[in-house]
Scaffold this motif. Structure first.
Motif, PDB file in Angstrom:
ATOM      1  N   SER A  58       0.809  -1.226   0.000  1.00 61.41           N
ATOM      2  CA  SER A  58       0.000   0.000   0.000  1.00 61.41           C
ATOM      3  C   SER A  58       0.840   1.273   0.000  1.00 61.41           C
ATOM      4  O   SER A  58       0.335   2.342  -0.363  1.00 61.41           O
ATOM      5  N   LEU A  59       2.099   1.180   0.393  1.00 61.82           N
ATOM      6  CA  LEU A  59       2.959   2.366   0.369  1.00 61.82           C
ATOM      7  C   LEU A  59       3.264   2.820  -1.058  1.00 61.82           C
ATOM      8  O   LEU A  59       3.668   3.960  -1.280  1.00 61.82           O
ATOM      9  N   PHE A  60       3.081   1.934  -2.028  1.00 62.22           N
ATOM     10  CA  PHE A  60       3.286   2.302  -3.424  1.00 62.22           C
ATOM     11  C   PHE A  60       2.044   2.982  -3.994  1.00 62.22           C
ATOM     12  O   PHE A  60       0.923   2.529  -3.767  1.00 62.22           O
ATOM     13  N   GLU A  61       2.247   4.051  -4.752  1.00 61.32           N
ATOM     14  CA  GLU A  61       1.188   4.609  -5.581  1.00 61.32           C
ATOM     15  C   GLU A  61       1.308   3.976  -6.958  1.00 61.32           C
ATOM     16  O   GLU A  61       2.373   4.018  -7.582  1.00 61.32           O
ATOM     17  N   VAL A  62       0.213   3.365  -7.423  1.00 62.26           N
ATOM     18  CA  VAL A  62       0.188   2.746  -8.748  1.00 62.26           C
ATOM     19  C   VAL A  62      -0.252   3.807  -9.753  1.00 62.26           C
ATOM     20  O   VAL A  62      -1.348   4.356  -9.649  1.00 62.26           O
ATOM     21  N   VAL A  63       0.609   4.109 -10.721  1.00 59.96           N
ATOM     22  CA  VAL A  63       0.420   5.232 -11.637  1.00 59.96           C
ATOM     23  C   VAL A  63       0.084   4.727 -13.035  1.00 59.96           C
ATOM     24  O   VAL A  63       0.741   3.822 -13.557  1.00 59.96           O
ATOM     25  N   ASP A  64      -0.915   5.311 -13.646  1.00 61.16           N
ATOM     26  CA  ASP A  64      -1.294   5.013 -15.027  1.00 61.16           C
ATOM     27  C   ASP A  64      -0.227   5.565 -15.971  1.00 61.16           C
ATOM     28  O   ASP A  64       0.070   6.762 -15.969  1.00 61.16           O
ATOM     29  N   GLU A  65       0.343   4.692 -16.813  1.00 65.80           N
ATOM     30  CA  GLU A  65       1.419   5.140 -17.687  1.00 65.80           C
ATOM     31  C   GLU A  65       0.966   6.237 -18.655  1.00 65.80           C
ATOM     32  O   GLU A  65       1.785   7.040 -19.113  1.00 65.80           O
ATOM     33  N   GLU A  66      -0.328   6.302 -18.956  1.00 64.80           N
ATOM     34  CA  GLU A  66      -0.825   7.319 -19.879  1.00 64.80           C
ATOM     35  C   GLU A  66      -0.853   8.714 -19.260  1.00 64.80           C
ATOM     36  O   GLU A  66      -1.022   9.700 -19.981  1.00 64.80           O
ATOM     37  N   GLU A  67      -0.685   8.780 -17.930  1.00 67.24           N
ATOM     38  CA  GLU A  67      -0.728  10.064 -17.235  1.00 67.24           C
ATOM     39  C   GLU A  67       0.660  10.646 -16.970  1.00 67.24           C
ATOM     40  O   GLU A  67       0.783  11.718 -16.395  1.00 67.24           O
ATOM     41  N   VAL A  68       1.705   9.924 -17.354  1.00 69.08           N
ATOM     42  CA  VAL A  68       3.066  10.373 -17.013  1.00 69.08           C
ATOM     43  C   VAL A  68       3.528  11.492 -17.942  1.00 69.08           C
ATOM     44  O   VAL A  68       3.905  12.581 -17.501  1.00 69.08           O
ATOM     45  N   ILE A  69       3.531  11.242 -19.241  1.00 65.55           N
ATOM     46  CA  ILE A  69       3.917  12.252 -20.227  1.00 65.55           C
ATOM     47  C   ILE A  69       2.737  12.407 -21.185  1.00 65.55           C
ATOM     48  O   ILE A  69       2.482  11.522 -22.008  1.00 65.55           O
ATOM     49  N   LYS A  70       2.027  13.477 -21.062  1.00 63.40           N
ATOM     50  CA  LYS A  70       0.833  13.673 -21.874  1.00 63.40           C
ATOM     51  C   LYS A  70       1.153  13.583 -23.369  1.00 63.40           C
ATOM     52  O   LYS A  70       2.094  14.238 -23.844  1.00 63.40           O
ATOM     53  N   GLY A  71       0.387  12.765 -24.063  1.00 58.02           N
ATOM     54  CA  GLY A  71       0.582  12.629 -25.505  1.00 58.02           C
ATOM     55  C   GLY A  71       1.633  11.620 -25.904  1.00 58.02           C
ATOM     56  O   GLY A  71       1.840  11.373 -27.099  1.00 58.02           O
ATOM     57  N   VAL A  72       2.317  11.027 -24.923  1.00 58.66           N
ATOM     58  CA  VAL A  72       3.363  10.050 -25.227  1.00 58.66           C
ATOM     59  C   VAL A  72       2.926   8.693 -24.694  1.00 58.66           C
ATOM     60  O   VAL A  72       2.800   8.492 -23.486  1.00 58.66           O
ATOM     61  N   ASP A  73       2.656   7.778 -25.604  1.00 57.22           N
ATOM     62  CA  ASP A  73       2.312   6.417 -25.236  1.00 57.22           C
ATOM     63  C   ASP A  73       3.110   5.457 -26.106  1.00 57.22           C
ATOM     64  O   ASP A  73       4.008   5.883 -26.854  1.00 57.22           O
ATOM     65  N   LEU A  74       2.810   4.182 -26.005  1.00 56.86           N
ATOM     66  CA  LEU A  74       3.577   3.186 -26.765  1.00 56.86           C
ATOM     67  C   LEU A  74       3.457   3.427 -28.266  1.00 56.86           C
ATOM     68  O   LEU A  74       4.438   3.301 -29.005  1.00 56.86           O
ATOM     69  N   ASP A  75       2.270   3.791 -28.728  1.00 54.49           N
ATOM     70  CA  ASP A  75       2.088   4.052 -30.161  1.00 54.49           C
ATOM     71  C   ASP A  75       2.927   5.243 -30.626  1.00 54.49           C
ATOM     72  O   ASP A  75       3.457   5.240 -31.740  1.00 54.49           O
ATOM     73  N   TYR A  76       3.033   6.254 -29.762  1.00 54.13           N
ATOM     74  CA  TYR A  76       3.849   7.433 -30.105  1.00 54.13           C
ATOM     75  C   TYR A  76       5.293   7.004 -30.371  1.00 54.13           C
ATOM     76  O   TYR A  76       5.905   7.407 -31.372  1.00 54.13           O
ATOM     77  N   VAL A  77       5.847   6.193 -29.485  1.00 52.66           N
ATOM     78  CA  VAL A  77       7.229   5.731 -29.657  1.00 52.66           C
ATOM     79  C   VAL A  77       7.332   4.828 -30.879  1.00 52.66           C
ATOM     80  O   VAL A  77       8.280   4.927 -31.664  1.00 52.66           O
TER      81      VAL A  77
END
Length: 269
Positions: A58-77
């Motif tokens: 529970s000490l970890f915050e689970v972060v959505d990868e789509e919220e890290v760098i706006k507009g940058v996802d796997l398809d972008y790369v």
């Protein structure tokens, strides 16, 4: 009880996905118990958030990868990758997620961030900051394309005999900001510049650890100590070759007290 004012590490960041969850379930609780930080983050694909919440302390915050760098996802790369090597887009993307979340965190310039590979299990307490200096683990890998790209981006080539590819790296927030400013040019953001300058026909054309470590040691060596602690990269081979389950990780650590951590690349149960 955690007294946050006494914890030098502001944040620890990992990136994971479902294929590595077997190791993550072993690594995550040991990260929390062996690496003291004010905040812990694990970045995962949106569709895997709930399963990671169920299998992460529970000490970890689970972060959505789509919220890290706006507009940058796997398809972008993937759009930058040449035909025949698009399958390596995820390898670049996970590095961008680590860097991107570290850049995004609202912390002080002097605060320290640790990036820690999700397939790596600490075997004992690990200290990344001691007596005013940051401790860096090192390895022996040498992959020329990493330094060819680094030279194109910053003017630095290979400067040290050792490697900074060691499953983790610690740095001050302001050092990261300096580094990313160096990687930006002609109005391009750091990740755009990396993708445009990297030889993406290579299986591995960029290393966040090698690049950031080289930059920091060149400009901030008076604030860095190189750790002499040993670590093990061939966890999958050692365990599977010896027919060991991941449940044996603690006895393994007790039998190998010189090792700080062990990594399980491409572990599949």
């Amino acid at each position: 009880m955690r007294h946050e004012s006494n914890i030098p590490i502001a944040a620890l960041i990992s990136v994971c996905c479902l294929k590595d969850i077997a190791v993550w379930k072993v690594a995550a609780p040991r990260i929390v118990s062996n690496i003291l930080a004010k905040k812990y983050y694990v970045v995962v694909p949106k569709m895997e958030i709930e399963i990671f919440k169920k299998n992460t302390p529970s000490l970890f915050e689970v972060v959505d990868e789509e919220e890290v760098i706006k507009g940058v996802d796997l398809d972008y790369v993937m759009n930058f990758m040449p035909l025949g090597n698009k399958g390596r887009a995820g390898w670049y993307f996970q590095q961008f997620l680590k860097i991107g979340l570290a850049e995004k965190l609202s912390i002080a310039d002097e605060d320290i961030i640790v990036i820690w590979d999700a397939d790596t299990v600490p075997l004992k307490e690990i200290i990344f900051f001691n007596e005013g200096k940051i401790n860096l683990f090192i390895g022996s890998e040498y992959h020329p394309p990493y330094f060819e790209l680094l030279h194109r981006l910053t003017g630095f080539g290979k400067l040290f005999e050792f490697s900074f590819i060691a499953q983790s790296i610690a740095f001050k927030k302001k050092w990261l900001c300096e580094f990313l400013f160096c990687l930006s040019a002609n109005g391009k953001l750091w990740y755009e510049h990396i993708l445009e300058k990297a030889d993406l026909s290579q299986i591995s054309g960029f290393s966040e650890y090698e690049s950031l470590g080289t930059y920091m040691m060149q400009l901030h060596s008076d604030e860095i100590l190189i750790s002499d602690q040993a670590w093990e990269r061939r966890g999958s081979q050692r365990f599977k070759g010896g027919n060991l389950s991941l449940k044996w990780i603690d006895p393994f650590g007790q039998a190998n007290p010189s090792l700080a951590f062990i990594t399980f690349e491409d572990w599949v149960e």
